[in-house]
Design an enzyme around this catalytic site. Structure first.
Site, PDB file in Angstrom:
ATOM      1  N   LYS A 192       0.868  -1.181   0.000  1.00 37.35           N
ATOM      2  CA  LYS A 192       0.000   0.000   0.000  1.00 37.35           C
ATOM      3  C   LYS A 192       0.905   1.231   0.000  1.00 37.35           C
ATOM      4  O   LYS A 192       0.797   2.123   0.839  1.00 37.35           O
ATOM      5  CB  LYS A 192      -0.929  -0.022   1.217  1.00 37.35           C
ATOM      6  CG  LYS A 192      -2.092   0.959   1.147  1.00 37.35           C
ATOM      7  CD  LYS A 192      -3.035   0.719  -0.009  1.00 37.35           C
ATOM      8  CE  LYS A 192      -4.226   1.677   0.070  1.00 37.35           C
ATOM      9  NZ  LYS A 192      -5.042   1.643  -1.171  1.00 37.35           N
ATOM     10  N   ASP A 224      -5.569  -3.337  -2.110  1.00 40.16           N
ATOM     11  CA  ASP A 224      -7.001  -3.300  -2.412  1.00 40.16           C
ATOM     12  C   ASP A 224      -7.267  -3.795  -3.830  1.00 40.16           C
ATOM     13  O   ASP A 224      -8.224  -4.545  -4.075  1.00 40.16           O
ATOM     14  CB  ASP A 224      -7.578  -1.904  -2.191  1.00 40.16           C
ATOM     15  CG  ASP A 224      -6.705  -0.787  -2.741  1.00 40.16           C
ATOM     16  OD1 ASP A 224      -5.583  -1.061  -3.208  1.00 40.16           O
ATOM     17  OD2 ASP A 224      -7.149   0.375  -2.705  1.00 40.16           O
ATOM     18  N   ASP A 248      -2.211 -12.322   5.544  1.00 38.90           N
ATOM     19  CA  ASP A 248      -3.224 -12.992   6.345  1.00 38.90           C
ATOM     20  C   ASP A 248      -4.587 -12.867   5.666  1.00 38.90           C
ATOM     21  O   ASP A 248      -5.335 -13.848   5.523  1.00 38.90           O
ATOM     22  CB  ASP A 248      -3.241 -12.348   7.735  1.00 38.90           C
ATOM     23  CG  ASP A 248      -4.034 -13.150   8.760  1.00 38.90           C
ATOM     24  OD1 ASP A 248      -4.593 -14.207   8.398  1.00 38.90           O
ATOM     25  OD2 ASP A 248      -4.093 -12.710   9.918  1.00 38.90           O
ATOM     26  N   ASP A 252      -6.697 -15.903   3.087  1.00 37.05           N
ATOM     27  CA  ASP A 252      -8.037 -16.374   3.425  1.00 37.05           C
ATOM     28  C   ASP A 252      -9.000 -16.132   2.262  1.00 37.05           C
ATOM     29  O   ASP A 252      -9.859 -16.973   1.965  1.00 37.05           O
ATOM     30  CB  ASP A 252      -8.552 -15.672   4.680  1.00 37.05           C
ATOM     31  CG  ASP A 252      -8.076 -16.342   5.968  1.00 37.05           C
ATOM     32  OD1 ASP A 252      -7.151 -17.175   5.875  1.00 37.05           O
ATOM     33  OD2 ASP A 252      -8.615 -16.037   7.038  1.00 37.05           O
TER      34      ASP A 252
END
Length: 357
Positions: A192, A224, A248, A252
């Protein structure tokens, strides 16, 4: 070979799924091709109940002398009322930090047999094979200072610190580039950098490391956008390398592309290749004892253990082929069932994989 494997069953469904992985390792333990010395130790809530702390010193000492560690899961609502520093998850974070397992490898592979189990269209995920390399021992999860404090106006505020040093970024980027060399030769570094100084440094160091790998293509992407692209066109990625928190979350997300979080293994490696192996899912307290948990992520984690830490890639291949053959037969745990398949429980799935070996 003879390998010392430390087993940390942990909490929730951890003991159930670890038992099935051990069943598979036992099927390989012929005495000629493989010999495993299995030792168990407590961690997480199990350790809190037994010893008062989430990572007892004897567990830590055993982890230092073994060849590899196989972990089930930690945590659960029964320990949520404890002080944050002694909750089950702190034991796992401390173990990762103590062992220096900085590179977390999380493959997301969409088995063709499970293409219809994904929440996305089958043609979007069919053939998906992405490796997410997550930095594991730094970043905002470990940064100091951190805490909750009261302001002068009496309003409380929580604060965490995102810190990355050059050497932390460099070593995980090297792990990603090395992995890409064994795959399709492409690395996407996710950050980012448009708003975070820590990410500015991340991008700069990743670019410098890439100069040493002229056979690997490097690209950059904001986190994003990466999340959106993983849903829109996930097969564009080969290896993704990113920070602790971003990894993380993205791993997922990637798990659902494959049909179930119950299918994704992981390896956490130190500089010498010693590793901590675990499924990426949690302790799932809502299904404990029901015999419906999917053990395949843990079984595939054991395969990764053989490949990366125990120098037994041939045995890892055998386990992965056995899993594929069981899926070919149409056997499914409830999380991956689809019309026309046969639903089986945790133990039955482990039995089937062991028998396929």
């Amino acid at each position: 070979m003879s390998s010392k494997v430390l087993v940390l069953p942990g909490d929730g469904i951890g003991p159930e799924i670890v038992d099935e992985a051990l069943k598979v390792l036992e099927a390989l333990d012929t005495g000629a091709d493989a010999r495993f010395e299995i030792e168990r130790a407590p961690i997480g809530g199990e350790a809190i109940d037994a010893c008062g702390v989430p990572l007892p010193e004897p567990t830590l000492e055993r982890s230092r002398v073994c060849d590899a560690i196989l972990l089930g899961a930690v945590g659960g609502p029964r320990w949520d009322g404890l002080a944050r520093e002694i909750r089950p998850e702190r034991g796992l974070l401390a173990l990762r930090a103590e062992l220096g397992v900085f590179a977390n490898l999380r493959p997301a592979i969409a088995y063709p047999q499970l293409a219809d189990a994904s929440t996305l269209k089958a043609d979007v995920v069919r053939g998906l094979d992405v490796l997410i390399v997550r930095e594991l021992t730094g970043g905002i999860y470990f940064g100091r200072p951190r805490g909750i404090r009261a302001r002068e106006d009496g309003c409380r505020e929580g604060f965490n610190t995102l810190v990355y040093a050059e050497d932390e970024i460099e070593r995980v980027c090297r792990a990603a580039f090395d992995a890409a060399r064994r795959r399709s030769g492409r690395v996407c570094s996710v950050d980012k950098a448009n708003v975070l100084e820590a990410s500015e440094l991340w991008r700069e160091v990743a670019t410098q490391v890439a100069e040493e790998y002229d056979d690997v293509e490097l690209s950059h992407m904001y986190v994003d956008n990466a999340a959106m692209q993983l849903v829109r066109a996930p097969k564009q990625f080969d290896v993704i390398v990113t920070s602790n928190m971003f990894g993380d979350i993205l791993s997922d997300l990637a798990s659902m592309l494959t049909g179930s979080i119950g299918m994704l293994p992981s390896a956490s490696l130190d500089a010498s290749g010693k590793g901590l192996y675990e499924p990426i899912h949690g302790a799932a307290p809502d299904i404990v004892g029901r015999g419906v948990a999917n053990p395949l992520a843990t079984i595939l984690s054991a395969a990764m253990m053989l490949r990366y830490s125990l120098d037994a890639a041939d045995l890892a291949d055998r386990i992965e082929r056995a899993v594929a053959s069981v899926l070919d037969r149409g056997l499914r745990t409830p999380d991956i069932e689809s019309p026309g398949t046969t639903v089986v429980g945790t133990r039955e799935m482990g039995d089937a994989v062991a028998a396929a070996l």
